[in-house]
Design an enzyme around this catalytic site. Sequence first.
Site, mmCIF file in Angstrom:
data_model
loop_
_atom_site.group_PDB
_atom_site.id
_atom_site.type_symbol
_atom_site.label_atom_id
_atom_site.label_comp_id
_atom_site.label_asym_id
_atom_site.label_seq_id
_atom_site.Cartn_x
_atom_site.Cartn_y
_atom_site.Cartn_z
ATOM 1 C CB SER A 1 -2.833 0.478 -0.295
ATOM 2 O OG SER A 1 -2.390 0.405 1.559
ATOM 3 C CE LYS B 1 -1.306 4.358 1.651
ATOM 4 N NZ LYS B 1 -2.141 3.245 1.012
#
Length: 268
Positions: free
Chosen positions: A82, A155
């Site tokens: 990701s 993230k």
Amino acid sequence: MTTPPDSEVPADARYPQHTGVRPPDAPTGEPDDETVAPAGRSFLGHVGAAVRELVIVGAIALLLSFLVKTFLVQAFYIPSESMESTLVKNDRVIVSKLTPDVIGLKRGDVVVFADPDHWLAPEPSVNRGPILNAVTKGLTFVGLLPDKAEGHLIKRVIGLPGDHVVCCDAAGRLSINDSVIAEPYVKAGEKPSQITFDITVPADRIWVMGDNRGHSSDSRLHDDTGDGSTGSVPVNLVVGRAVALVWPVQRWDWLSNYSATYTHVPAP
């Protein structure tokens, strides 16, 4: 012949016990303490002392490692794709625990945080046997092995508390507080977002997105209410900021938060 007074008699003659020899009238069973060398330490004694020293040094090292891991830095594996191309699966990063308690969060920070609300699907654990499992867990607990990031995500911080984050405008760009952002960290070929959203980040929460925008289960996919209240992440779940990529060695690098990207963004 006249006997000289005591002051003229040599000290060794007056006090024979100081010469290191036995006086004539000393009991034969009494050893002279000053002439007997201490017994040498046995081999087992040396081994025992060395083992004790190793145990003490090892315990201190484990304690220091645990304290460093708890309060300063910790190593983590990257569990998914990701964050490509900034980070790839199975990279190892060093995470600073000084963020957010000592050093505040900033837009662009890459952060590790605990799963807010079942963002992650359960993953089967690898069984290496009871002994290796226990050793691995113990070394991970004290910080000598990197955390597998089970129950944690990594993230990039896009929106801070109060920020108005919108994507996308007519040109497909993301904006924060009405300022358009050019995002150099987004993986080549990926759009800023294929999911449209218009949210204001609630107090004490952050809006996070992966750099690999088309393959990141981040705030966008968990914003069930559409207002940012469910997709955003509570600040108190942030473990720390990833500051360096340390493995593999050929990819070693400091991780930038691209502060220049956000300098023109006004306060909310």
